[in-house]
Design a protein around this motif. Structure first.
Motif, PDB file in Angstrom:
ATOM      1  N   ASN A  82       0.760  -1.138   0.167  1.00 61.23           N
ATOM      2  CA  ASN A  82       0.083   0.016  -0.086  1.00 61.23           C
ATOM      3  C   ASN A  82       1.004   1.181  -0.032  1.00 61.23           C
ATOM      4  O   ASN A  82       2.172   1.208   0.113  1.00 61.23           O
TER       5      ASN A  82
ATOM      6  N   LEU B 230       0.720   4.206   1.896  1.00 66.83           N
ATOM      7  CA  LEU B 230       1.483   4.554   3.226  1.00 66.83           C
ATOM      8  C   LEU B 230       2.834   3.964   3.436  1.00 66.83           C
ATOM      9  O   LEU B 230       3.773   4.408   3.769  1.00 66.83           O
TER      10      LEU B 230
ATOM     11  N   ILE C  46       3.639   5.302  14.474  1.00 63.87           N
ATOM     12  CA  ILE C  46       3.573   4.028  14.709  1.00 63.87           C
ATOM     13  C   ILE C  46       3.649   3.247  13.383  1.00 63.87           C
ATOM     14  O   ILE C  46       2.727   3.532  12.546  1.00 63.87           O
TER      15      ILE C  46
ATOM     16  N   GLN D 224       1.813  -4.753  13.555  1.00 68.66           N
ATOM     17  CA  GLN D 224       0.342  -5.019  13.001  1.00 68.66           C
ATOM     18  C   GLN D 224       0.112  -3.676  11.996  1.00 68.66           C
ATOM     19  O   GLN D 224      -0.844  -3.932  11.034  1.00 68.66           O
ATOM     20  N   VAL D 225       0.610  -2.667  12.416  1.00 69.20           N
ATOM     21  CA  VAL D 225       0.183  -1.592  11.371  1.00 69.20           C
ATOM     22  C   VAL D 225       0.590  -1.525   9.783  1.00 69.20           C
ATOM     23  O   VAL D 225      -0.451  -1.180   9.365  1.00 69.20           O
ATOM     24  N   THR D 226       1.673  -2.028   9.830  1.00 67.19           N
ATOM     25  CA  THR D 226       2.222  -2.077   8.416  1.00 67.19           C
ATOM     26  C   THR D 226       2.680  -3.544   8.122  1.00 67.19           C
ATOM     27  O   THR D 226       3.388  -3.440   6.980  1.00 67.19           O
ATOM     28  N   ALA D 227       2.019  -4.434   8.887  1.00 63.68           N
ATOM     29  CA  ALA D 227       2.639  -5.912   8.885  1.00 63.68           C
ATOM     30  C   ALA D 227       3.028  -6.625   7.244  1.00 63.68           C
ATOM     31  O   ALA D 227       3.805  -7.197   7.020  1.00 63.68           O
ATOM     32  N   GLN D 228       1.966  -6.043   6.303  1.00 66.28           N
ATOM     33  CA  GLN D 228       1.931  -6.728   5.067  1.00 66.28           C
ATOM     34  C   GLN D 228       3.282  -6.624   4.257  1.00 66.28           C
ATOM     35  O   GLN D 228       3.675  -7.167   3.431  1.00 66.28           O
TER      36      GLN D 228
END
Lengths: 602, 602
Positions: free
Chosen positions: A50, A52, A431, A470-474
């Motif tokens: 994504n 961000l 974060i 978890q915020v940007t885990a992918q």
């Protein structure tokens, strides 16, 4: 060189000339035709999950390489990335944000293209460029997206890229889809960007003399170093370290600037965190009579609510392009080139005229020892974890500290030598920043043609929090897909510990969903990446570990296959470590940080 | 009721009074003290993995419930969410964005608090509110964050929430941390929001007469219905459907408005997609002499590059609060209440005066059949998948269509009855929107005290793309953590198929990392959620499926345990289905859509 070139190729070639070998982003239809010019310009497109995350990756890339770029689509894409761009602005990281826009005619006529707003309160003609305006708010960059003057277009491209490099800020290039293939003069590309702009006259030499005089007259001077906008180029860092070393002036860094100074310089005394540090630096700071503050980010968070910021009246504040003497009447400000000023100061320095202040109170941060372990079966705790992990660090490592407990614990690292880089936020503290930033940093360090073999062999070591992860885990999937050499410790304490410790620790708003982090690499295509590496004759492995006790950590540190740094015999690849910590465990020292944060809310 | 109440409680109680029972967000320290007032106000905090996803969830909640809310922190949080907020604005979805700010004194003094920008080009005093200004750009909302007048503060809260409800737009409430506990008069809360504002005089009745006259004089009228801002309240939808039904006027919907009209109304002829639809609606539209267009989003994407938009001169455009007659001279615009206008038209309608146009060319979309299957072992294809899946849909289902191939395929659904809702973008088309929106929709439908048992038993059915899923994938963990009843089909075609089909299909910028999607529920805590459900005596299961062939689909549709809708004997829970499709498979009909999109880039 052909006589003309497309606008899109011009942009990406200019970026490539200035060290951008990878551009991050997510494709959107307004960008599609320009994407063909990315590869053609010798730049590698790196798709992220994504936008961000693309913005964070470009930020990490720029912090490592000196300049980064992301490429997103109109409206949806550029707004998804805007928090990362604002963060780059807050911390002075040069990232060029290229955005694919609809055709100029559609923008001018205010057509209801997809990814636009329906018109209401904004004047019709401005509405289509509302997102560019929002970027102006967080970058200061202006660029006429509707221009049809080809010389103006390439001049604007040059200006915006130069501004990013010189002022260390993100900038913005709007690229309407019908401008992509428009032909412009190629000639200008053969002139290096820096040669296009006259060096401005500045006060560097006069100011160098004034500053030396001030230093000579001080009884107890201090250099306080951070990194806003000054972590590049390497030559600047070198000049700064030369000055620190040869002057012998006591030097501290702000937490976010910990790797700006070589840790083996004798007169470097570690991170300035006042009473929240392992060694309280306030007695010396309070007693000193001159503080030369170098690109400092004096945010509440890294100054215990401004309580450790030295008084202005004894401060000289230096940024990349400005020096300010403070006094009771406000002070005076000068435009400078910090490189020229430092070079001059080194050349003219007379160390005999400098005071030799008593630095006993600053102690020796290199000798801080972790608490004794009574049993190897004891659970890992935050107080000693970072001190014990220190032996894992190697030359050429890039270490990223999450905006979570690691940014506190990681302050205590004693870095092996000057070629280690710590990436830690000093003001924006978003974060989720660090996982994609690690992708960007790894790409810059391990895949740049400019890096030496030695530097490329360095590892990227990320200390993340579980909530942050978890915020940007992918983006872990992109790290795997790109087969980067990254070690990730997830400090897993079941939630947002940093917040928990500020207010009402038992409330469930601090909780997060329980994830099985170690199963993610398999989900995200580890097997395919390993297979791909085999096909290419590359070395790539993916390993996961759980750590609960000191025994786990010891086993880990003594495992040759784990140490995948330069010179080691270890496998290259991804290491993912789930470090289990107690929910509200925090070093005693940091309680003051949380108390200060809580107090500032009332 | 106590005489005074805190500002934070006032905000959340007002939201709760207007149907917001859940607020989505990520905690940040500036919000922490306000979070205690969320629960105390009877609103359930629903933590998401990141703020963009919270914004999408609030959007899905608002589309289902009539009003949604998200709560984020200053700078980093609010900017991460801003793309979702802009999307709610573009498509007229009422979401109240509450943002926790630093103390007013710090904002006024421009202190270098965390999550702020370092000052440079923006005037000092405005800089701390730069993010509020960016929200103003995409919501039109203004709110004085620095106010210390308690009556002004609660009036602003009321005004902003009312504005969201009435104008169907997102709005913004800045909440400095020191304002949280400030006491304000509680009395005003006992007056319902709508009673605080005088009903404005408008032209609804006159306009109703004028519009009826126009309809009587038309030889071939058409109602063209979409949903921008008008999908709530249910009573409005009911009035609209009553008018359509009793007038018998031929009616079409735009793709994003497909569930605004009951599919069993005889004079409803399906989705208007011109030659890209299963039945070409253009012959009728070209021949008609009056188009009453109801809250339409005529974006390029859903109008084949505006080629199917009826000419303005024969159009009357209605939005929730405005009606515009077009003519050669531009036309005239009136403020109306669409509810009052519709009620008046229904009361006065004389159906004998309406023409009975020939609608043969519109055919019967309910009878479109999928292609014959030659072998059940054949791979599933896009042309027939949606037509065959149609039998899976049940009353009270909410169906979400991703901004990927599903938004094209899902146009063909014939909805079981009026209580089905389709959520599909009509203008903003942000990739990744639908997974968190499904979380919000499920929370609104399945957990709202207002929902009847029957409605709560409805399923949320999400048709996502693989590229789209990766954008916001972590929110699957929140769906599981909250134990929601959701069915997710991932249309897995190895990349961004929608983009691939527009330009250079073989380029690697269309590719994404290969994920094992079906392993995600286990990673994201499915076992813990099931265990928790058991402890609570609830029914919750997590099941995963792979579909490659028609046989897989058939097995699936005939599996009683799979049909977990109201009245079925199935298990409640999460169903995750990986639907393997060929990389560039696309229905013949949609090639025109991609060709049109490509053409608009040049």
């Amino acid at each position: 060189m052909p006589q003309t070139i497309s606008v899109a190729s011009y942009i990406f070639k200019r970026l490539q000339q200035n060290g951008v070998n990878h551009v991050f982003g997510v494709p959107g239809d307004y960008m599609l035709k320009a994407l063909d010019h990315v590869k053609a310009s010798g730049v590698k497109w790196t798709g992220t999950c994504n936008e961000l995350n693309a913005g964070y990756a470009a930020d990490g890339y720029a912090r490592t390489n000196g300049l980064g770029a992301l490429f997103t689509t109109y409206g949806v894409g550029e707004l998804s990335a805007i928090n990362a761009v604002a963060g780059s602005y807050a911390e002075r990281v040069p990232v060029v944000h290229v955005v694919g826009l609809p055709r100029r005619e559609h923008l001018e006529r205010g057509k209801l293209v997809h990814h636009s707003l329906m018109r209401t309160h904004v004047a019709r003609l401005k509405q289509p460029l509302v997102f560019s305006g929002m970027h102006e708010s967080v970058t200061g960059a202006r660029f006429d997206a509707l221009s049809r003057d080809s010389q103006q277009i390439i001049d604007s491209v040059d200006d915006v890229i130069r501004r990013a490099i010189v002022q260390r800020v993100p900038t913005y290039i709007p690229l309407p889809s019908d401008m992509v293939a428009e032909q412009v003069q190629a000639q200008q590309l053969s002139v290096p960007l820096r040669a296009l702009y006259q060096r401005q006259e500045d006060s560097s030499e006069d100011v160098a003399n004034d500053l030396l005089r001030l230093l000579y007259s001080a009884k107890a001077p201090l250099l306080l170093v951070d990194r806003a906008g000054t972590d590049h180029p390497e030559s600047l860092r070198q000049l700064l370290n030369d000055f620190i070393r040869c002057s012998g002036i006591p030097t501290l860094t702000m937490p976010s600037g910990a790797s700006m100074v070589d840790h083996n310089i004798k007169n470097y005394y570690g991170v300035h965190a006042g009473p929240a540090g392992q060694i309280d630096t306030m007695p010396y700071v309070n007693a000193c009579d001159l503080v030369v503050s170098f690109s400092c980010m004096h945010s509440d968070t890294q100054t215990l609510g401004w309580s450790v910021v030295p008084p202005r009246v004894k401060t000289v504040a230096i940024s990349r392009s400005r020096l300010r003497f403070f006094n009771k009447n406000g002070g005076q400000s000068y435009e400078i080139s910090v490189e020229r000023m430092l070079a001059k100061m080194i050349a003219k320095l007379d160390t005999h005229r400098l005071a030799k202040p008593d630095t006993t109170s600053l102690g020796n941060f290199r000798k801080v020892m972790p608490q004794l372990i009574t049993s190897l079966d004891d659970p890992i705790d935050q107080t000693s974890f970072y001190l014990r992990l220190n032996s894992y660090l190697r030359p050429h490592d890039t270490i990223l500290l999450a905006n979570a407990t690691p940014i506190l614990g990681g302050r205590d690292f004693v870095l092996p030598d000057k070629s280690c880089r710590v990436i830690a936020s000093g003001l924006w503290f978003s974060i989720g920043h660090v996982l994609p930033a690690a992708l960007g940093a790894a790409m810059a360090q391990q895949r740049s043609p400019q890096s030496s073999e030695e530097v490329r062999s360095g590892r990227v070591v990320l200390l993340d929090g579980d909530g942050s992860f978890q915020v940007t885990a992918q983006e872990l999937s992109t790290i795997i897909h790109q087969r980067l050499n990254v070690t990730i410790f997830i400090i897993n304490n079941d939630g947002y510990a940093y917040e928990r410790l500020i207010h009402n620790p038992d409330e469930d708003y601090h909780d997060i969903a329980p994830w099985d982090y170690l199963s993610l690499p398999a989900t995200f295509g580890a097997a395919q990446a390993i297979k791909k590496a085999e096909e290419l004759g590359e070395d790539y492995s993916v390993d996961t570990y759980t750590m609960r006790t000191w025994k786990d950590l010891e086993a880990f540190l003594s495992d040759d296959t784990f140490d995948n740094g330069f010179g080691g015999k270890a496998k290259r690849g991804l290491k993912l470590i789930d470090v289990k910590m107690a929910k509200t465990d925090v070093p005693e020292k940091f309680k003051a940080v949380f108390a200060s944060a809580g107090k500032n809310l009332d």
